[in-house]
Write a protein that holds these residues in place. Structure first.
Motif, PDB file in Angstrom:
ATOM      1  N   TRP A  63       0.841  -1.194   0.000  1.00 34.26           N
ATOM      2  CA  TRP A  63       0.000   0.000   0.000  1.00 34.26           C
ATOM      3  C   TRP A  63       0.877   1.245   0.000  1.00 34.26           C
ATOM      4  N   ASP A  80       0.827  -3.697  14.681  1.00 36.67           N
ATOM      5  CA  ASP A  80      -0.066  -3.225  13.625  1.00 36.67           C
ATOM      6  C   ASP A  80      -0.102  -1.705  13.503  1.00 36.67           C
ATOM      7  N   ASP A  98      -2.729   2.570  10.545  1.00 39.59           N
ATOM      8  CA  ASP A  98      -3.024   1.144  10.560  1.00 39.59           C
ATOM      9  C   ASP A  98      -2.071   0.453   9.592  1.00 39.59           C
ATOM     10  N   ARG A  99      -1.226  -0.384  10.130  1.00 41.10           N
ATOM     11  CA  ARG A  99      -0.181  -1.008   9.321  1.00 41.10           C
ATOM     12  C   ARG A  99      -0.753  -1.977   8.271  1.00 41.10           C
ATOM     13  N   THR A 100      -1.898  -2.566   8.549  1.00 43.67           N
ATOM     14  CA  THR A 100      -2.453  -3.552   7.620  1.00 43.67           C
ATOM     15  C   THR A 100      -3.085  -2.903   6.398  1.00 43.67           C
ATOM     16  N   ARG A 101      -3.678  -1.700   6.573  1.00 40.83           N
ATOM     17  CA  ARG A 101      -4.393  -1.053   5.477  1.00 40.83           C
ATOM     18  C   ARG A 101      -3.705   0.196   4.932  1.00 40.83           C
ATOM     19  N   ASP A 410       8.541  -7.242  10.151  1.00 41.47           N
ATOM     20  CA  ASP A 410       7.698  -8.351   9.686  1.00 41.47           C
ATOM     21  C   ASP A 410       7.808  -8.578   8.183  1.00 41.47           C
ATOM     22  N   GLN A 412       8.561  -6.557   5.827  1.00 44.48           N
ATOM     23  CA  GLN A 412       8.293  -5.399   4.977  1.00 44.48           C
ATOM     24  C   GLN A 412       9.327  -4.297   5.200  1.00 44.48           C
ATOM     25  N   ARG A 427       3.542  -8.576   4.179  1.00 45.30           N
ATOM     26  CA  ARG A 427       3.854  -8.846   5.570  1.00 45.30           C
ATOM     27  C   ARG A 427       3.958 -10.338   5.771  1.00 45.30           C
TER      28      ARG A 427
END
Length: 433
Positions: A63, A80, A98-101, A410, A412, A427
């Motif tokens: 992203w 996260d 937000d690390r995931t999105r 992780d 990345q 990730r």
């Protein structure tokens, strides 16, 4: 007899299973956070494996998040969450992401007064986190603490408390977090106030101690844009500070100066400000200056250790990028993209004057997964194989102005350019044992 044979086979199976689990634990990458400017080991070194090697703006990107301006501040990562110090016009703020999105969860204002001073602006200091709270300092001297929900815990104004900063190019040092203390240095000249080092209680924001750091440096030479390093050996912990023509070690409990080494400015040049930060690996201290000399010192000294604890010196150090070491080799990238590899214990050249992609290098290289990642101001990250033979593995061009050093977590790599924060690669779930 059959029972004994069965018990023997059971023990053998347990032993095989135990060995298998050990090998599995060693083989699976261990998750690491990037909680401070120089990462989990505070020296630009990461133990992560299986990291991305090749990417572009449209390839191998998980992203990207639009940003409003460039910054020398590094992304900080914990689980996260990511945290960024951001300049938006005259305003300064802390972003929680937000690390995931790759989406902003909250923004908190740090203050106004953002100005450009040469390359940098007032968002240059990187935040620090312990996984529960996050602390951030601005170039204007505002130091704030927040919880992970974005609630402000306390605020300090260092300039208001202890006098105006006077660095020629603005304040840019990041806090160092160790145990329950935030260590903040202010090294400057052309001021009636001396340079100093602070320990601030991370929970209350109160000053635990303040020690003046006086030197004989003159004109611009007292200025330093470095971040303190943490030295741990035997049963001791010391804060290492470079600037004002000297390296000093300070007791973490009292701030008292334990040792001092001169020699960073042998000619007494009045313009010898220092940008590249000290690096610690085990009992070894690497102290850059304004290219020459770079000093290597051994820990354990008291008083004047200029000669007694000097291991070696080198005349082709960096100016802006902080070097990185794995304890065997020291990798130096100078501002012009020339790279050296030295034996870190002897200072002997392993290879010298190897050319990276042409450009200006201000970000500091990081070392992980057997590779050195060095990013220039054009947004090109050159991936070099770690070890005694110089080999460029890849060149990855993001085509955007970049001052910030990469952060790794992780599996990345997080790259900050003037226009975007990029999460490079997928990730990788990692064993957190």
């Amino acid at each position: 007899m059959p029972g004994e044979r069965l018990r023997g086979m059971t023990y053998l199976l347990r032993a095989i299973l135990t060995v298998a689990l050990v090998f599995w634990a060693l083989a699976v990458p261990r998750a690491e956070n990037w909680p401070q400017w120089c990462g989990p080991s505070l020296n630009g070194l990461s133990g992560e494996k299986n990291l991305p090697v090749r990417w572009s703006k449209s390839e191998n990107i998980a992203w990207s998040l639009p940003l409003s301006a460039w910054s020398g501040s590094t992304p900080i990562v914990w689980g996260d969450r990511l945290f960024l110090s951001v300049a938006e016009g005259a305003e300064l703020s802390l972003w929680s992401i937000d690390r995931t999105r790759g989406a902003v969860m909250w923004k908190q204002r740090l203050g106004g007064g953002n100005v450009r001073m040469m390359k940098q602006n007032m968002s240059s200091p990187s935040p620090v986190t312990d996984g529960t709270s996050v602390w951030v300092m601005t170039g204007t001297g505002v130091l704030k603490a927040f919880d992970y929900g974005g609630r402000e815990l306390w605020v300090r104004d260092i300039q208001h408390d202890y006098g105006a900063f006077s660095q020629l190019h603005g304040y840019a040092s990041s806090p160092l977090l160790y145990e329950d203390g935030l260590y903040v240095q202010v090294l400057h000249g052309r001021s009636r106030e001396p340079s100093y080092l602070l320990r601030i209680d991370k929970s209350s924001g109160k000053t635990v101690w303040k020690v003046d750091r006086r030197t004989q440096a003159r004109f611009e030479s007292p200025d330093a844009y470095t971040t303190p390093a943490l030295l741990r050996y035997a049963d001791r912990a010391e804060i290492v500070v470079t600037g004002g023509d000297v390296v000093t070690g300070h007791d973490v409990g009292t701030g008292a100066e334990v040792w001092r080494a001169s020699g960073l400015n042998p000619s007494g040049d009045g313009s010898y400000r220092i940008v590249a930060s000290p690096v610690v690996f085990g009992d070894l201290i690497i102290a850059p200056s304004r290219e020459r000399p770079l000093l290597a010192l051994k820990a354990g000294g008291r008083g004047d250790v200029t000669t007694s604890h000097l291991l070696w010196s080198f005349s082709n150090g960096p100016d802006v990028p902080t070097p990185v070491t794995d304890g065997r080799y020291l990798y130096i990238v100078n501002d012009r993209g020339i790279m050296w590899c030295l034996d870190v214990r002897t200072g002997k050249e392993v290879y010298a004057r190897q050319r990276l992609r042409s450009g200006t290098y201000s970000a500091s290289p990081v070392l992980a997964d057997g590779k050195v990642y060095a990013t220039n101001e054009d947004g090109v990250t050159v991936v070099v194989k770690a070890g005694p033979a110089f080999e460029v593995i890849a060149e990855n061009n993001m085509d955007d102005y970049t001052l910030s050093s990469p952060a790794i977590s992780d599996g990345q790599i997080f790259l900050r350019t003037s226009k975007f924060l990029f999460a490079v690669g997928a990730r990788i779930p990692a064993h957190k044992g």
